[in-house]
Design an enzyme around this catalytic site. Structure first.
Site, PDB file in Angstrom:
ATOM      1  N   GLY A   1      -7.085  35.616  52.733  1.00 15.03           N
ATOM      2  CA  GLY A   1      -6.329  36.844  52.487  1.00 15.03           C
ATOM      3  C   GLY A   1      -5.126  36.574  51.614  1.00 15.03           C
ATOM      4  O   GLY A   1      -4.140  36.002  52.077  1.00 15.03           O
TER       5      GLY A   1
ATOM      6  N   TYR B   1     -23.740  39.265  59.582  1.00 16.76           N
ATOM      7  CA  TYR B   1     -23.375  40.357  60.481  1.00 16.76           C
ATOM      8  C   TYR B   1     -24.485  40.440  61.521  1.00 16.76           C
ATOM      9  O   TYR B   1     -25.671  40.331  61.159  1.00 16.76           O
ATOM     10  CB  TYR B   1     -23.293  41.682  59.727  1.00 16.76           C
TER      11      TYR B   1
ATOM     12  N   ARG C   1     -11.409  37.934  46.296  1.00 19.67           N
ATOM     13  CA  ARG C   1     -11.305  38.718  45.059  1.00 19.67           C
ATOM     14  C   ARG C   1     -11.137  37.885  43.792  1.00 19.67           C
ATOM     15  O   ARG C   1     -11.748  38.232  42.764  1.00 19.67           O
ATOM     16  CB  ARG C   1     -10.173  39.739  45.199  1.00 19.67           C
TER      17      ARG C   1
ATOM     18  N   HIS D   1     -10.186  40.349  56.899  1.00 23.55           N
ATOM     19  CA  HIS D   1     -11.217  40.902  56.013  1.00 23.55           C
ATOM     20  C   HIS D   1     -10.591  41.416  54.703  1.00 23.55           C
ATOM     21  O   HIS D   1     -11.016  42.431  54.139  1.00 23.55           O
ATOM     22  CB  HIS D   1     -11.943  42.047  56.735  1.00 23.55           C
TER      23      HIS D   1
ATOM     24  N   ARG E   1      -9.410  45.115  54.544  1.00 14.26           N
ATOM     25  CA  ARG E   1     -10.423  46.163  54.338  1.00 14.26           C
ATOM     26  C   ARG E   1     -10.894  46.794  55.642  1.00 14.26           C
ATOM     27  O   ARG E   1     -11.658  47.739  55.626  1.00 14.26           O
ATOM     28  CB  ARG E   1     -11.626  45.571  53.599  1.00 14.26           C
TER      29      ARG E   1
ATOM     30  N   PRO F   1     -17.075  34.945  51.848  1.00 13.37           N
ATOM     31  CA  PRO F   1     -18.221  35.831  51.641  1.00 13.37           C
ATOM     32  C   PRO F   1     -17.745  37.200  51.175  1.00 13.37           C
ATOM     33  O   PRO F   1     -16.831  37.770  51.757  1.00 13.37           O
ATOM     34  CB  PRO F   1     -18.823  35.939  53.048  1.00 13.37           C
TER      35      PRO F   1
ATOM     36  N   ALA G   1     -19.456  41.016  49.407  1.00 13.43           N
ATOM     37  CA  ALA G   1     -20.697  41.742  49.150  1.00 13.43           C
ATOM     38  C   ALA G   1     -20.966  41.894  47.649  1.00 13.43           C
ATOM     39  O   ALA G   1     -20.048  41.925  46.832  1.00 13.43           O
ATOM     40  CB  ALA G   1     -20.593  43.129  49.785  1.00 13.43           C
TER      41      ALA G   1
ATOM     42  N   GLN H   1     -23.019  33.941  55.580  1.00 16.80           N
ATOM     43  CA  GLN H   1     -22.232  34.863  56.419  1.00 16.80           C
ATOM     44  C   GLN H   1     -23.166  35.892  57.030  1.00 16.80           C
ATOM     45  O   GLN H   1     -23.933  36.551  56.335  1.00 16.80           O
ATOM     46  CB  GLN H   1     -21.148  35.561  55.587  1.00 16.80           C
TER      47      GLN H   1
HETATM   48  C1  LIG Z   1     -15.477  43.316  47.776  1.00 17.45           C
HETATM   49  C2  LIG Z   1     -15.362  42.573  49.055  1.00 17.45           C
HETATM   50  C3  LIG Z   1     -16.467  42.514  49.903  1.00 17.45           C
HETATM   51  C4  LIG Z   1     -16.384  41.777  51.094  1.00 17.45           C
HETATM   52  N1  LIG Z   1     -17.496  41.652  51.857  1.00 17.45           N
HETATM   53  C5  LIG Z   1     -17.462  40.861  52.957  1.00 17.45           C
HETATM   54  C6  LIG Z   1     -18.634  40.638  53.711  1.00 17.45           C
HETATM   55  O1  LIG Z   1     -19.709  41.125  53.386  1.00 17.45           O
HETATM   56  N2  LIG Z   1     -18.536  39.850  54.812  1.00 17.45           N
HETATM   57  C7  LIG Z   1     -17.347  39.277  55.202  1.00 17.45           C
HETATM   58  O2  LIG Z   1     -17.292  38.574  56.198  1.00 17.45           O
HETATM   59  N3  LIG Z   1     -16.222  39.471  54.485  1.00 17.45           N
HETATM   60  C8  LIG Z   1     -16.253  40.230  53.385  1.00 17.45           C
HETATM   61  N4  LIG Z   1     -15.120  40.397  52.640  1.00 17.45           N
HETATM   62  C9  LIG Z   1     -13.864  39.749  53.081  1.00 17.45           C
HETATM   63  C10 LIG Z   1     -13.727  38.337  52.498  1.00 17.45           C
HETATM   64  O3  LIG Z   1     -14.628  37.442  53.095  1.00 17.45           O
HETATM   65  C11 LIG Z   1     -12.333  37.760  52.691  1.00 17.45           C
HETATM   66  O4  LIG Z   1     -11.990  37.860  54.061  1.00 17.45           O
HETATM   67  C12 LIG Z   1     -11.247  38.430  51.854  1.00 17.45           C
HETATM   68  O5  LIG Z   1     -11.768  38.848  50.614  1.00 17.45           O
HETATM   69  C13 LIG Z   1     -10.116  37.443  51.610  1.00 17.45           C
HETATM   70  O6  LIG Z   1      -9.088  38.043  50.922  1.00 17.45           O
HETATM   71  P1  LIG Z   1      -8.846  37.878  49.325  1.00 17.45           P
HETATM   72  O7  LIG Z   1      -9.861  38.745  48.662  1.00 17.45           O
HETATM   73  O8  LIG Z   1      -7.445  38.389  49.158  1.00 17.45           O
HETATM   74  O9  LIG Z   1      -8.982  36.428  48.949  1.00 17.45           O
HETATM   75  C14 LIG Z   1     -15.166  41.136  51.443  1.00 17.45           C
HETATM   76  C15 LIG Z   1     -14.073  41.208  50.586  1.00 17.45           C
HETATM   77  C16 LIG Z   1     -14.159  41.902  49.406  1.00 17.45           C
HETATM   78  C17 LIG Z   1     -12.971  41.925  48.505  1.00 17.45           C
END
Ligand SMILES: Cc1cc2nc3c(=O)[nH]c(=O)nc-3n(C[C@H](O)[C@H](O)[C@H](O)COP(=O)(O)O)c2cc1C
Length: 379
Positions: free
Chosen positions: A295, A139, A318, A263, A266, A88, A90, A137
């Site tokens: 990740g 919150y 990503r 996450h 982040r 998931p 955003a 997903q």
């Molecule tokens: C731009 C962005 C927004 C994200 N928003 C959410 C979110 O709304 N809810 C959530 O559970 N994880 C969110 N994540 C985390 C992702 O679900 C995931 O854990 C993470 O992107 C995995 O790492 P990767 O981008 O290296 O594959 C977000 C990640 C990114 C890059």
């Protein structure tokens, strides 16, 4: 030899997911690229994710007489063409006008699972009409009535699971977004979030962070997870777990699967890499519980390493955004197929016929042993 039927999509000009990122950087406005690519603080955890994969090597077997190789698997009992799901994230409409609908259609063509984020820019009903198998997903909002309503809507719209994200008691400080005073461009909104929580334009820093901090519950307990699990028959996946004891408690309090995740670097900077804690989480919850990890997965070999360390599947975030930015639905499908093709080739090269044939003996750690400081070490 391969036996997983790929969807009919021509490969893109980009040879790997790193090239997707570089190409997306060239086309996206820099505040949007920064929002997607960035992490919190000094981005130690963001950098650690690929480093964690690099600490493992594959130990292939030869002479296995493989006639068939398939990347297909199951997650929570659902069929997928590969153990790679869409994490998931955003606001897909930041990357492409069709946003989450385009991503959902690509996942359907690739026959994998799409996870729609609470902060999405398209409604779950629209996504539900176009998606194959998808998860929602969630919150947990301070407003539990709204939370309950989102679960009901997701269930009605056809979601197969609720992924509850537990690692955001407060928004991680992403300094690039603060510098950019990042906010959604005009015309885009988080359609599942209450409108009155939009931050006033005079607020310093990232306005997305300010808005989110005011509406999500920051003081969750395991009772909240139990409550959530009781709301619908949908299985609950606990996302954002980095400690084996938390994984056990999540299962005890109603979760059916665990997503080991920081996450995407982040939230808490300097948090441990998800891959590094994966084996202890798997050991703690046992083989019967599906454990996902995310990740920094960028290569088929990364998927194999995660499976060998006990994951049922990985999630990617990503790279999907980069595919979406470059070519909408087709871009996402091409990125997914690229990764599936790499996984298939690496399975062959490892002498394994399927994800189910991958076990711990496929990987070897190349981490140098930690230097233990002797007690008499001079200070
Ligand atoms: C731009 C962005 C927004 C994200 N928003 C959410 C979110 O709304 N809810 C959530 O559970 N994880 C969110 N994540 C985390 C992702 O679900 C995931 O854990 C993470 O992107 C995995 O790492 P990767 O981008 O290296 O594959 C977000 C990640 C990114 C890059």
């Amino acid at each position: 030899m391969p036996t997983t039927t790929p969807p009919n999509v021509a490969p893109a000009q980009w040879l790997n997911l790193h090239e997707y990122e570089a190409a997306a950087k060239a086309v996206l406005p820099s505040p949007i690229f920064d929002f997607v690519a960035g992490g919190s603080g000094d981005e130690v955890t963001l950098r650690e994710a690929p480093a964690a994969f690099d600490r493992w090597r594959l130990v292939p077997r030869v002479m296995q007489g493989l006639h068939e190789v398939s990347t297909a698997s199951t997650v929570l009992g659902l069929d997928v063409s590969m153990p790679v799901l869409i994490a998931p994230f955003a606001a897909h409409r930041l990357c492409h006008d069709e946003g989450e609908c385009a991503t959902a259609r690509a996942a359907r063509s690739a026959r994998t699972i799409f996870t729609l984020a609470t902060p999405s820019t398209v409604s779950m009903e629209d996504v539900g009409r176009q998606a194959g198998t998808w998860w929602f997903q969630l919150y947990i909002f301070r407003d539990r009535g709204l939370t309950r309503e989102l679960v009901r809507r997701a269930s009605d719209a056809g979601a197969s699971a609720i992924v509850v994200t537990l690692d955001m008691p407060i928004f991680g400080r992403r300094e690039a977004d603060e510098r950019n005073r990042f906010t959604l461009p005009p015309g885009l909104e988080f359609v599942h979030m209450p409108k009155e929580t939009k931050a006033p334009s005079t607020m310093p820093g990232s306005r997305v962070a300010t808005a989110v901090n005011s509406i999500f519950e920051s003081a969750l307990t395991w009772k909240d997870l139990e409550w959530l699990a009781s709301l619908s028959p949908l299985p609950v996946v606990a996302k954002g777990i980095l400690h084996a004891d938390d994984a056990v408690r999540a299962i005890e309090h109603g979760a059916r699967a665990i997503s080991v995740s920081n996450h995407g670097g982040r939230q808490l900077d300097s948090a441990v890499a998800a891959l590094d804690v994966l084996p202890e989480v798997v050991e703690a919850v046992g083989q019967k519980v599906d454990v996902l990890v995310d990740g920094g997965v960028r290569r088929g070999a990364d998927v194999l390493k995660a499976l060998a360390l006990g994951a049922r599947a990985v999630m990617i975030g990503r790279p999907v955004a980069w595919g979406l930015a470059l070519d909408g639905e087709r871009g996402v499908l091409q990125a997914l197929e690229l990764l599936r093709g790499e996984l298939e080739r690496d399975l062959v090269l490892c002498g394994r016929g399927s994800p189910g044939a991958v076990d711990r003996s496929l990987v070897r750690s190349v981490t140098p042993p930690a230097t233990v400081r002797p007690a008499s070490f001079p200070r």
